[in-house]
Design a protein around this motif. Sequence first.
Motif, mmCIF file in Angstrom:
data_model
loop_
_atom_site.group_PDB
_atom_site.id
_atom_site.type_symbol
_atom_site.label_atom_id
_atom_site.label_comp_id
_atom_site.label_asym_id
_atom_site.label_seq_id
_atom_site.Cartn_x
_atom_site.Cartn_y
_atom_site.Cartn_z
ATOM 1 N N ARG A 56 6.727 17.287 7.280
ATOM 2 C CA ARG A 56 5.469 16.985 6.783
ATOM 3 C C ARG A 56 5.423 16.220 5.507
ATOM 4 N NH1 ARG A 56 2.331 21.498 6.264
ATOM 5 N NH2 ARG A 56 3.826 23.061 6.929
ATOM 6 N N GLY A 57 4.289 15.500 5.424
ATOM 7 C CA GLY A 57 4.401 14.517 4.129
ATOM 8 C C GLY A 57 4.074 15.023 2.828
ATOM 9 N N LEU A 58 5.122 14.847 1.974
ATOM 10 C CA LEU A 58 4.958 15.354 0.595
ATOM 11 C C LEU A 58 3.531 15.428 -0.147
ATOM 12 C CD1 LEU A 58 6.764 16.354 -1.757
ATOM 13 C CD2 LEU A 58 7.204 14.158 -2.409
ATOM 14 N N ILE A 59 2.958 14.356 -0.045
ATOM 15 C CA ILE A 59 1.790 14.292 -0.711
ATOM 16 C C ILE A 59 0.451 14.742 0.123
ATOM 17 C CG2 ILE A 59 0.065 12.733 -1.734
ATOM 18 C CD1 ILE A 59 2.149 10.520 -2.072
ATOM 19 N N THR A 60 0.566 14.388 1.434
ATOM 20 C CA THR A 60 -0.549 14.939 2.297
ATOM 21 C C THR A 60 -0.390 16.421 2.980
ATOM 22 O OG1 THR A 60 0.339 13.801 4.053
ATOM 23 C CG2 THR A 60 -1.146 12.435 2.861
ATOM 24 N N ASP A 120 0.899 -1.416 0.165
ATOM 25 C CA ASP A 120 -0.150 -0.029 -0.047
ATOM 26 C C ASP A 120 1.075 1.223 -0.067
ATOM 27 O OD1 ASP A 120 -2.344 -1.616 0.141
ATOM 28 O OD2 ASP A 120 -2.302 -1.737 2.338
ATOM 29 N N LEU A 121 0.271 2.226 -0.450
ATOM 30 C CA LEU A 121 0.837 3.704 -0.293
ATOM 31 C C LEU A 121 0.577 4.172 1.150
ATOM 32 C CD1 LEU A 121 2.625 5.995 -1.430
ATOM 33 C CD2 LEU A 121 0.533 6.937 -2.531
ATOM 34 N N ILE A 122 1.464 4.427 1.880
ATOM 35 C CA ILE A 122 1.132 4.844 3.236
ATOM 36 C C ILE A 122 1.544 6.387 3.603
ATOM 37 C CG2 ILE A 122 1.749 4.087 5.723
ATOM 38 C CD1 ILE A 122 0.643 1.865 4.207
ATOM 39 N N ASP A 123 0.745 7.071 4.366
ATOM 40 C CA ASP A 123 1.233 8.415 4.619
ATOM 41 C C ASP A 123 2.174 8.356 5.648
ATOM 42 O OD1 ASP A 123 -0.277 8.757 7.159
ATOM 43 O OD2 ASP A 123 -1.605 10.018 6.297
ATOM 44 N N ALA A 124 2.636 9.712 6.181
ATOM 45 C CA ALA A 124 3.764 9.749 6.943
ATOM 46 C C ALA A 124 3.423 9.535 8.422
ATOM 47 C CB ALA A 124 4.226 11.221 7.069
ATOM 48 N N ASP A 125 1.992 9.602 8.603
ATOM 49 C CA ASP A 125 1.537 9.024 9.807
ATOM 50 C C ASP A 125 0.958 7.734 10.115
ATOM 51 O OD1 ASP A 125 1.298 10.893 11.779
ATOM 52 O OD2 ASP A 125 -0.636 11.705 11.627
ATOM 53 N N GLY A 126 1.430 7.033 8.932
ATOM 54 C CA GLY A 126 1.008 5.479 8.984
ATOM 55 C C GLY A 126 -0.304 5.125 8.425
ATOM 56 N N SER A 154 7.030 10.429 0.875
ATOM 57 C CA SER A 154 8.395 11.061 1.311
ATOM 58 C C SER A 154 8.122 12.189 2.314
ATOM 59 C CB SER A 154 9.036 11.687 0.037
ATOM 60 O OG SER A 154 9.273 10.522 -0.951
ATOM 61 N N ILE A 155 9.191 12.568 3.024
ATOM 62 C CA ILE A 155 9.008 13.542 4.206
ATOM 63 C C ILE A 155 9.655 14.896 3.615
ATOM 64 C CG2 ILE A 155 9.781 14.140 6.507
ATOM 65 C CD1 ILE A 155 9.338 10.937 6.750
ATOM 66 N N VAL A 156 8.876 15.977 3.755
ATOM 67 C CA VAL A 156 9.506 17.266 3.615
ATOM 68 C C VAL A 156 9.929 18.085 4.799
ATOM 69 C CG1 VAL A 156 9.076 19.393 2.415
ATOM 70 C CG2 VAL A 156 8.191 17.544 1.511
ATOM 71 N N VAL A 157 11.302 18.547 5.048
ATOM 72 C CA VAL A 157 11.571 19.205 6.153
ATOM 73 C C VAL A 157 11.836 20.710 5.862
ATOM 74 C CG1 VAL A 157 13.255 19.476 7.932
ATOM 75 C CG2 VAL A 157 13.023 17.203 7.033
ATOM 76 N N GLU A 158 10.780 21.509 6.611
ATOM 77 C CA GLU A 158 10.717 22.786 6.305
ATOM 78 C C GLU A 158 10.989 23.714 7.877
ATOM 79 O OE1 GLU A 158 6.675 22.996 5.162
ATOM 80 O OE2 GLU A 158 7.272 22.818 2.950
ATOM 81 N N THR A 159 11.475 24.858 7.451
ATOM 82 C CA THR A 159 11.629 25.747 8.602
ATOM 83 C C THR A 159 10.567 26.854 8.432
ATOM 84 O OG1 THR A 159 13.970 25.301 8.602
ATOM 85 C CG2 THR A 159 13.099 27.280 10.159
ATOM 86 N N ALA A 160 9.715 26.946 9.534
ATOM 87 C CA ALA A 160 8.650 27.988 9.399
ATOM 88 C C ALA A 160 8.659 29.092 10.597
ATOM 89 C CB ALA A 160 7.383 27.255 9.265
ATOM 90 N N GLU A 161 8.206 30.115 10.571
ATOM 91 C CA GLU A 161 8.162 31.284 11.352
ATOM 92 C C GLU A 161 6.816 31.002 12.241
ATOM 93 O OE1 GLU A 161 8.950 34.942 9.764
ATOM 94 O OE2 GLU A 161 11.010 34.917 9.745
ATOM 95 N N THR A 162 7.063 31.293 13.539
ATOM 96 C CA THR A 162 5.845 31.245 14.446
ATOM 97 C C THR A 162 5.436 32.481 14.752
ATOM 98 O OG1 THR A 162 7.264 30.888 16.454
ATOM 99 C CG2 THR A 162 6.411 28.696 15.282
ATOM 100 N N ALA A 163 4.238 32.672 15.004
ATOM 101 C CA ALA A 163 3.699 34.138 15.291
ATOM 102 C C ALA A 163 4.509 34.772 16.723
ATOM 103 C CB ALA A 163 2.391 33.974 15.822
#
Length: 391
Positions: free
Chosen positions: A156-160, A71-77, A120-129
């Motif tokens: 975060r997941g690349l697809i979801t 199966d294709l599984i998302d990053a959360d299983g 796949s997993i995407v790693v991003e750096t985001a700013e918080t409020a």
Amino acid sequence: MHRVCVPVTAGIPRGCVFVLLVAIIANAVSLGTLAFVQIAVYVNGREARVPYGARVAQALAAAGADLPAGDLIDADGAVLEVGGGNRAWVALNGARCELTDRIGPGDRIEVIPGTPIIESIVVETAETAQPFEIIGSGPFVKVRSPGAPGKVTVKRGLITGKVFESAESHEPSAMVVARFQYAVARKLVVLSFDDGPHPVYTPQILEVLRDEGVHAAFFVTGAQVAAYPGILKRIYAEGHEIGNHTYSHTLMESAPECDVLSEIQDTSELVERLIGSATRWLRPVGGALSAAYVHAAESTGHTLVLWNIDTQDWRAARDLGRSDEISMRVADAPPANGSVILMHDGGGFRGATVKALKAIIPALREQGYQFCTLSELWHFLGLDGRLTEAL
Ligand SMILES: [Zn+2]
């Protein structure tokens, strides 16, 4: 003379007949004409019977064995797509084979199920409020301490796009701004009107101002300008200032910077198309500020203008009698020099505002005040960077 033509069987040696029979049988086997002969093979350890000369696919079918893909599984299983993973494969006697390979008696066929594919997993750096603190109650705004937004690393997941892990890598520090008043020597005050242009009240206010020879600042919304472009042009043509009060008149203290930017820019561009000049002054709806708002004002070249005298004229809905309360709020206590007075020409019934204005202007004049625009106030103050300020 020898006979050259003899009966087929006649004269053929026995050995030749045997060789001929073997050849015929071998030929029949190779052509599958012995398909009626069943052989036993083993599919996933269980016996299956197939015709002699069958292929791997036939053995699988005979055994009722399928080829389950992963199966294709998302990053959360969670399963994103059943069968969307790697395909199954088949081993024949321990070696990978094709479904079209021929099999023989006693062959062992093993189905190896497909493995899942995890997105796949995407790693991003985001700013918080960024926390925001405002001190003072003057009409102008100055950043005391810019602080910095926090930083968070998000996986975060690349697809979801599903965030399944986030970790703060940098804590935010607060932006602190001061609302202050410039200490101007002259008894100058600025009248400002929000939420217009309005088809009824703005022209009435313009008439009062023209009769009194007073110029004011009008903080318009883009939506009202789009509806009443002719009134905007009249405000400008009569010597008043046009300020920006966002497009849709939405409270934006929690809005991201990109949303604030578009509200400011859409209004400024619309105003510029109509009068040839973009807006310079910016008043947030409800006076509600945030770090993102201050950044948006700075990056669009706007000067934030609040107020220090609130007439609360918007409370006088359909009540002309309350115009006295409005004028009392302004004229009874002497305004500090350089005060900015908040009134409204749009957003509802403003008959009381028009009436109050007729009282406010002469009352303040009697006390020695002169009326000016924001630009004129700036002019009298000198250069922006060398102003004394009082909270
Ligand atoms: Zn408003």
